[in-house]
Enzyme design. Structure first.
Site, PDB file in Angstrom:
ATOM      1  N   HIS A 203      38.391  30.808  41.026  1.00 17.68           N
ATOM      2  CA  HIS A 203      39.306  31.435  40.071  1.00 17.68           C
ATOM      3  C   HIS A 203      39.887  30.410  39.089  1.00 17.68           C
ATOM      4  O   HIS A 203      40.586  30.774  38.151  1.00 17.68           O
ATOM      5  CB  HIS A 203      40.459  32.141  40.792  1.00 17.68           C
TER       6      HIS A 203
ATOM      7  N   ARG B 205      45.389  36.620  36.037  1.00 17.10           N
ATOM      8  CA  ARG B 205      45.743  36.221  37.404  1.00 17.10           C
ATOM      9  C   ARG B 205      46.231  34.780  37.447  1.00 17.10           C
ATOM     10  O   ARG B 205      46.992  34.397  38.311  1.00 17.10           O
ATOM     11  CB  ARG B 205      44.540  36.424  38.333  1.00 17.10           C
TER      12      ARG B 205
ATOM     13  N   ASP C  18      35.593  46.285  43.093  1.00 14.17           N
ATOM     14  CA  ASP C  18      36.422  45.343  43.843  1.00 14.17           C
ATOM     15  C   ASP C  18      37.870  45.517  43.390  1.00 14.17           C
ATOM     16  O   ASP C  18      38.200  45.256  42.231  1.00 14.17           O
ATOM     17  CB  ASP C  18      35.955  43.906  43.562  1.00 14.17           C
TER      18      ASP C  18
ATOM     19  N   GLU D 280      36.099  48.274  47.484  1.00 17.45           N
ATOM     20  CA  GLU D 280      36.384  47.023  48.218  1.00 17.45           C
ATOM     21  C   GLU D 280      37.852  46.619  48.127  1.00 17.45           C
ATOM     22  O   GLU D 280      38.452  46.658  47.056  1.00 17.45           O
ATOM     23  CB  GLU D 280      35.503  45.903  47.639  1.00 17.45           C
TER      24      GLU D 280
ATOM     25  N   GLU E 104      37.839  39.917  52.949  1.00 15.61           N
ATOM     26  CA  GLU E 104      37.704  38.561  52.412  1.00 15.61           C
ATOM     27  C   GLU E 104      38.983  37.749  52.586  1.00 15.61           C
ATOM     28  O   GLU E 104      38.919  36.519  52.632  1.00 15.61           O
ATOM     29  CB  GLU E 104      37.240  38.570  50.943  1.00 15.61           C
TER      30      GLU E 104
ATOM     31  N   ASP F 208      35.011  35.535  54.456  1.00 16.36           N
ATOM     32  CA  ASP F 208      34.587  34.365  53.664  1.00 16.36           C
ATOM     33  C   ASP F 208      34.533  33.204  54.653  1.00 16.36           C
ATOM     34  O   ASP F 208      35.547  32.859  55.272  1.00 16.36           O
ATOM     35  CB  ASP F 208      35.607  34.100  52.548  1.00 16.36           C
TER      36      ASP F 208
ATOM     37  N   HIS G  14      31.867  37.330  51.999  1.00 16.96           N
ATOM     38  CA  HIS G  14      32.356  37.145  50.635  1.00 16.96           C
ATOM     39  C   HIS G  14      31.846  35.804  50.104  1.00 16.96           C
ATOM     40  O   HIS G  14      31.957  34.765  50.778  1.00 16.96           O
ATOM     41  CB  HIS G  14      33.887  37.141  50.661  1.00 16.96           C
TER      42      HIS G  14
ATOM     43  N   GLU H 167      26.315  38.364  48.864  1.00 13.41           N
ATOM     44  CA  GLU H 167      26.993  38.428  47.556  1.00 13.41           C
ATOM     45  C   GLU H 167      26.668  37.194  46.722  1.00 13.41           C
ATOM     46  O   GLU H 167      26.636  36.077  47.242  1.00 13.41           O
ATOM     47  CB  GLU H 167      28.515  38.490  47.749  1.00 13.41           C
TER      48      GLU H 167
HETATM   49  C1  LIG Z   1      36.187  39.936  41.261  1.00 16.25           C
HETATM   50  C2  LIG Z   1      37.307  39.853  42.260  1.00 16.25           C
HETATM   51  O1  LIG Z   1      38.499  40.240  41.657  1.00 16.25           O
HETATM   52  C3  LIG Z   1      37.467  38.480  42.869  1.00 16.25           C
HETATM   53  O2  LIG Z   1      37.713  37.540  41.843  1.00 16.25           O
HETATM   54  C4  LIG Z   1      36.268  38.053  43.672  1.00 16.25           C
HETATM   55  C5  LIG Z   1      36.096  38.909  44.859  1.00 16.25           C
HETATM   56  O3  LIG Z   1      37.028  39.479  45.397  1.00 16.25           O
HETATM   57  C6  LIG Z   1      34.752  39.100  45.418  1.00 16.25           C
HETATM   58  O4  LIG Z   1      33.831  38.409  45.002  1.00 16.25           O
HETATM   59  O5  LIG Z   1      34.617  39.931  46.301  1.00 16.25           O
HETATM   60 MG   LIG Z   2      36.306  41.041  46.813  1.00 18.21          MG
END
Ligand SMILES: C[C@H](O)[C@H](O)CC(=O)C(=O)O
Ligand SMILES: [Mg+2]
Length: 395
Positions: A22, A48, A214, A241, A269, A292, A319, A339
Site C-alpha cells: 500500500h 487510504r 474486495d 471479500e 487476510e 496472508d 492473500h 491471488e
Molecule cells: C484491493 C484491496 O483493497 C487491498 O488493497 C488488497 C486486498 O485486500 C487483497 O488483495 O485482497
Molecule cells: Mg482483500
C-alpha cells in the site's frame, strides 16, 4: 545431523512498495477512493494513505548461519516490528538450528502473548518464520515447496486483484477482483456506483470471467447483504471479500446465511493464527479463508490453518504475499488457485508483486507460473541490496 546454527539476526525497514504494497506513489489505483472502515469520516475517504495505511513500511528479516548462509523474508511491520525482532525474538534464534522452526515458533508466540496474539507482533513472528524456512531451504539446497511435501500440480493459476479486470482477462488471469469504492457512508448513490462499475466490468469481461469485490472491512451487514444480492443477481459476482470487521465473527456468520446461494463469502487476510482461523471456520463465517502467510504466523502456522481448513472442506486461497504463498499453494489441493496483486499503477501490466525488494521474483505469464520456476533453494529469491535498507535497532 548438525545444520549450521543461526549466528546473526538482522531486521531492516524499507519504504516504497514491496511487502508494504500500500506504500505506493500518487495516482496508484490502490489508493483511489477505496471503501474502508475510516470512510465514515469524510476527510479520510479519498485516500487510504490519508489515515496511515502505509505508515509501517516493509520489515526485512535476515538470518545468517555460522557458515555464512543467509535466509531472509519481507513482510509488513516496519520499525516497530524491527524492534520486536531484534530486541525480543532474536533470543529464540541465535545459536539455534532453523530446523527447529516448530519450537522456535512456539517460543516466539507464547513469549509475546502478553502484548501480541495478532496484528503487528504476529507480522514480526511471520517474517522470522519465513526467513527460517528460507534459510533452511538454502542450507538443504531445497525449495520450500519440496520441504512442504512437493507440488500437487504442475503450475499455479492466478486471479488478479486490481482496478482493471478487463485487462486481467486479456493477460490470461482466471478472474479479476475489484476494490469496492463506496461504503455505507456514501448511501444509495454510492451503492449504485458500486453496482454500475461491476456491471461495466461484466459487460467488458463477458459472462464466464470471475469477478469479485474486495470490501476491505468497510461494510455493515445490511449494506453487505444488499450489495451481495444485487451484485449476484445483476452481475454474477463470484465472491464478496472481507465485507465486515475481522473481529465480527457473528456478523460474518450472519452474512453467510444472508448471501444468495452460490455467491461465496470470503475473509481472513487480517486474521491470524490457528485460533483465529478456527473461529472463522467453527462459526461458519465464510466459504474461503484467505490467510496472508506474512501476517498469519508464517509457513509454520499456515500448515496448521490449512490442515484444519482441509479437514472441514474449506478452500484456502492465501492473500497476496508473492513467493511466500506460491510455495505453499502449489502443495495443496484445497488451494486450487492463487491471488496475484497487480502492482502496476494502472494496472495495465504484470509487474513483480513485491518489486523492488526481491530479485528473481516470478510473475505469472498468461495467468500462470510453472512449478519449475520455484525450483531454487528456499523461496528462490534474493534481497535487492540496491534499495535503501535501514536497521533501526542493531543488536
Ligand atoms: C484491493 C484491496 O483493497 C487491498 O488493497 C488488497 C486486498 O485486500 C487483497 O488483495 O485482497
Ligand atoms: Mg482483500
Amino acid at each position: 545431523m548438525g545444520l549450521p546454527k543461526i549466528k546473526h539476526v538482522r531486521a531492516f525497514t524499507v519504504r516504497g512498495g514491496g511487502a508494504d504494497y500500500h506504500d505506493q506513489g500518487e495516482g496508484h489505483w490502490i489508493d483511489d477512493h477505496i471503501a474502508t472502515p475510516m470512510a465514515r469520516y469524510p476527510e479520510y475517504r479519498a485516500s487510504r494513505q490519508s489515515f496511515g495505511i502505509n505508515v509501517l513500511g516493509t520489515l526485512v528479516v535476515e538470518l545468517e548461519a555460522d557458515d555464512g548462509t543467509i535466509g531472509f523474508a519481507v513482510t509488513t511491520g516496519g520499525e516497530p516490528a524491527a524492534f520486536i525482532v531484534e530486541r525480543h525474538l532474536s533470543r529464540f534464534l541465535v545459536g539455534r538450528s532453523p530446523a527447529e522452526y516448530e519450537k522456535i515458533w512456539d517460543q516466539m508466540y507464547f513469549s509475546t502473548q502478553f502484548y501480541g496474539r495478532k496484528g503487528l507482533v504476529v507480522n514480526a513472528i511471520s517474517g522470522v518464520d519465513l526467513a527460517l524456512w528460507d534459510l533452511l531451504g538454502k542450507l538443504r539446497g531445497e525449495p520450500v515447496y519440496h520441504m512442504l511435501g512437493g507440488a500437487v500440480r504442475d503450475e499455479l493459476q492466478f486471479y488478479a486483484t486490481g482496478a482493471r479486470p478487463d485487462v486481467a482477462k486479456e493477460l490470461g488471469f482466471i478472474g479479476g477482483k475489484l476494490p469496492l469504492h463506496h461504503g455505507p457512508a456514501e448511501g444509495l448513490e454510492g451503492l449504485e456506483k458500486n453496482i454500475a462499475l461491476l456491471a461495466d466490468m461484466r459487460a467488458k469481461c463477458g459472462d464466464d470471467f470471475w469477478l469479485m469485490y474486495d470490501c476491505w472491512m468497510s461494510l455493515d451487514i445490511d449494506y453487505a447483504t444488499r450489495l451481495a444480492h444485487r451484485a449476484w443477481d445483476e452481475c454474477g459476482l463470484k465472491w464478496i471479500e472481507e465485507a465486515l470487521s475481522p473481529d465480527d465473527y457473528w456478523g460474518y456468520a450472519q452474512l453467510k446465511k444472508n448471501a444468495p446461494p452460490g455467491l461465496l463469502v470470503t475473509t481472513g487476510e487480517h486474521e491470524a493464527t490457528r485460533w483465529g482461523f478456527r473461529m472463522l471456520m467453527d462459526m461458519e463465517c465464510c466459504d474461503i479463508i484467505q490467510p496472508d502467510v506474512g501476517w498469519c504466523g508464517g509457513v509454520t502456522e499456515l500448515l496448521k490453518i490449512a490442515n484444519y481448513a482441509d479437514s472441514r472442506g474449506v478452500l484456502m486461497i492465501p492473500h497476496g504475499s508473492s513467493v511466500y504463498s506460491y510455495h505453499f499453494v502449489i502443495t495443496r489441493h484445497n488451494s486450487p488457485f492463487a491471488e496475484f496483486l497487480m502492482m502496476h499503477p494502472g494496472p495495465t501490466e504484470v509487474v513483480p508483486m513485491f518489486a523492488p525488494q526481491l530479485l528473481g521474483e516470478p510473475v505469472p505469464v498468461n495467468g500462470r507460473i510453472r512449478v519449475s520456476e520455484l525450483d531454487m533453494p528456499g523461496f528462490g529469491v534474493e534481497l535487492n541490496r540496491d534499495i535503501a535498507l535501514h536497521r533501526p535497532y542493531p543488536n
